[in-house]
Design a protein around this motif. Structure first.
Motif, PDB file in Angstrom:
ATOM      1  N   CYS A  56       0.860  -1.187   0.000  1.00  0.00           N
ATOM      2  CA  CYS A  56       0.000   0.000   0.000  1.00  0.00           C
ATOM      3  C   CYS A  56       0.890   1.228   0.000  1.00  0.00           C
ATOM      4  O   CYS A  56       1.891   1.291   0.721  1.00  0.00           O
ATOM      5  CB  CYS A  56      -0.911   0.003   1.232  1.00  0.00           C
ATOM      6  N   CYS A  59      -1.632   6.723   0.610  1.00  0.00           N
ATOM      7  CA  CYS A  59      -1.900   8.007  -0.045  1.00  0.00           C
ATOM      8  C   CYS A  59      -2.272   9.090   0.980  1.00  0.00           C
ATOM      9  O   CYS A  59      -2.919   8.799   1.983  1.00  0.00           O
ATOM     10  CB  CYS A  59      -3.061   7.861  -1.026  1.00  0.00           C
ATOM     11  N   CYS A  64      -9.325   4.973  -1.534  1.00  0.00           N
ATOM     12  CA  CYS A  64     -10.043   3.830  -0.952  1.00  0.00           C
ATOM     13  C   CYS A  64     -10.959   4.289   0.178  1.00  0.00           C
ATOM     14  O   CYS A  64     -12.112   3.853   0.267  1.00  0.00           O
ATOM     15  CB  CYS A  64      -9.040   2.793  -0.445  1.00  0.00           C
ATOM     16  N   CYS A  99      -8.824   2.007  -5.825  1.00  0.00           N
ATOM     17  CA  CYS A  99      -7.391   2.218  -5.548  1.00  0.00           C
ATOM     18  C   CYS A  99      -6.596   2.289  -6.853  1.00  0.00           C
ATOM     19  O   CYS A  99      -6.617   1.332  -7.641  1.00  0.00           O
ATOM     20  CB  CYS A  99      -6.859   1.100  -4.662  1.00  0.00           C
ATOM     21  N   PHE A 101      -3.519   1.979  -7.290  1.00  0.00           N
ATOM     22  CA  PHE A 101      -2.360   1.088  -7.288  1.00  0.00           C
ATOM     23  C   PHE A 101      -2.759  -0.398  -7.219  1.00  0.00           C
ATOM     24  O   PHE A 101      -1.891  -1.262  -7.193  1.00  0.00           O
ATOM     25  CB  PHE A 101      -1.450   1.415  -6.099  1.00  0.00           C
ATOM     26  N   LYS A 115      -5.848  -5.100   3.582  1.00  0.00           N
ATOM     27  CA  LYS A 115      -4.737  -4.559   2.799  1.00  0.00           C
ATOM     28  C   LYS A 115      -3.551  -4.280   3.702  1.00  0.00           C
ATOM     29  O   LYS A 115      -3.680  -4.304   4.924  1.00  0.00           O
ATOM     30  CB  LYS A 115      -5.169  -3.283   2.074  1.00  0.00           C
TER      31      LYS A 115
HETATM   32  S1  SF4 Z   1      -5.874   4.173  -2.395  1.00  0.00           S
HETATM   33 FE1  SF4 Z   1      -4.724   2.221  -2.559  1.00  0.00          FE
HETATM   34  S2  SF4 Z   1      -2.561   2.823  -2.319  1.00  0.00           S
HETATM   35 FE2  SF4 Z   1      -3.817   4.554  -1.593  1.00  0.00          FE
HETATM   36  S3  SF4 Z   1      -4.047   4.216   0.615  1.00  0.00           S
HETATM   37 FE3  SF4 Z   1      -5.835   3.243  -0.342  1.00  0.00          FE
HETATM   38  S4  SF4 Z   1      -5.208   1.103  -0.677  1.00  0.00           S
HETATM   39 FE4  SF4 Z   1      -3.333   2.263  -0.265  1.00  0.00          FE
END
Ligand code: SF4
Ligand code: SF4
Length: 221
Positions: A56, A59, A64, A99, A101, A115
């Motif tokens: 992860c 961010c 998310c 997400c 990513f 996650k």
């Molecule tokens: S959007 Fe994806 S990469 Fe960003 S904090 Fe959430 S799970 Fe993690």
């Protein structure tokens, strides 16, 4: 007085050898019930063995959490985005879809999304996340910025990523090659402003003047 730099997480995809040690170590964490919260991506499986460990990215404005209708994903004050809270998560899968990513995973049998939380039980007390303790090539590195700069002088960390019109800033950094020194600016239109210098052109002129001039004599024009 000594000023201690904060510990940060750096991912260097170019150093990953695809050994899966990080994935295995993650699944052995007490809180993960045998599941790994991270995985390996293959860049171009048809042509390359290059793999990228996907943790992860934590961010600053986690998409998310923004799309979670049950407010089950919390970001702690130190910038770590937590896994879904069991009593709240309704396993709708919005976070999985949102997400950028591709990190969260939905566990239908347990009706929860789980996650990577950067091994919060460890990193919140100054220990390294499980994956970074076992990575043999230090593709996953947890330490200070000073340390990573000392061991990777050719690379620099970045934590800003562009997805279409959206720029995402993350707590985790990815190591990228240091940009070469900018090339001297080449002005390709500069020649359009140049003026030719005055010059003398010598021609051989055949005239009809009497007496008939020497046809091979040089004249000024
Ligand atoms: S959007 Fe994806 S990469 Fe960003 S904090 Fe959430 S799970 Fe993690
Ligand atoms: S432990 Fe390190 S080298 Fe092995 S797969 Fe994970 S990131 Fe890649």
């Amino acid at each position: 007085m000594t000023v201690h730099q904060p510990l940060e997480f750096f991912v260097d995809p170019s150093r990953c050898i695809g050994c899966q040690s990080c994935v295995q170590a993650c699944s052995e964490c007490d809180t993960h019930r045998g599941e790994s919260m991270i995985h390996l991506e293959f860049i171009d499986r048809g042509h390359s063995v290059q793999t990228v460990p996907m943790v992860c990215m934590h961010c600053e404005q986690p998409t998310c959490a923004e799309v979670c209708p049950a407010d089950a994903i919390k970001r702690t004050a130190d910038g770590v985005v937590q896994s879904a809270r069991k009593p709240r998560c309704i396993a709708c899968g919005n976070c999985v879809m949102a997400c950028p990513f591709g990190v969260p995973e939905l566990y239908i049998d347990r009706a929860i999304m789980m996650k990577c939380d950067m091994c919060y039980d460890r990193t919140s007390v100054g220990k390294r996340p499980m994956c970074a303790t076992v990575c043999p090539s230090q593709a996953l590195f947890f330490g200070t910025r000073e340390q990573i700069e000392a061991i990777r002088p050719q690379s620099m960390p970045t934590n800003r990523f562009r997805f279409g019109e959206q720029v995402i800033t993350t707590r985790v950094s990815v190591m990228v090659p240091r940009a070469p020194a900018p090339a001297p600016l080449l002005d390709v239109t500069a020649a359009m402003d140049e003026r030719p210098a005055n010059r003398t052109v010598r021609l051989n002129v055949i005239g009809a003047i009497d007496p008939l001039p020497d046809p091979f004599a040089e004249v000024e024009v």
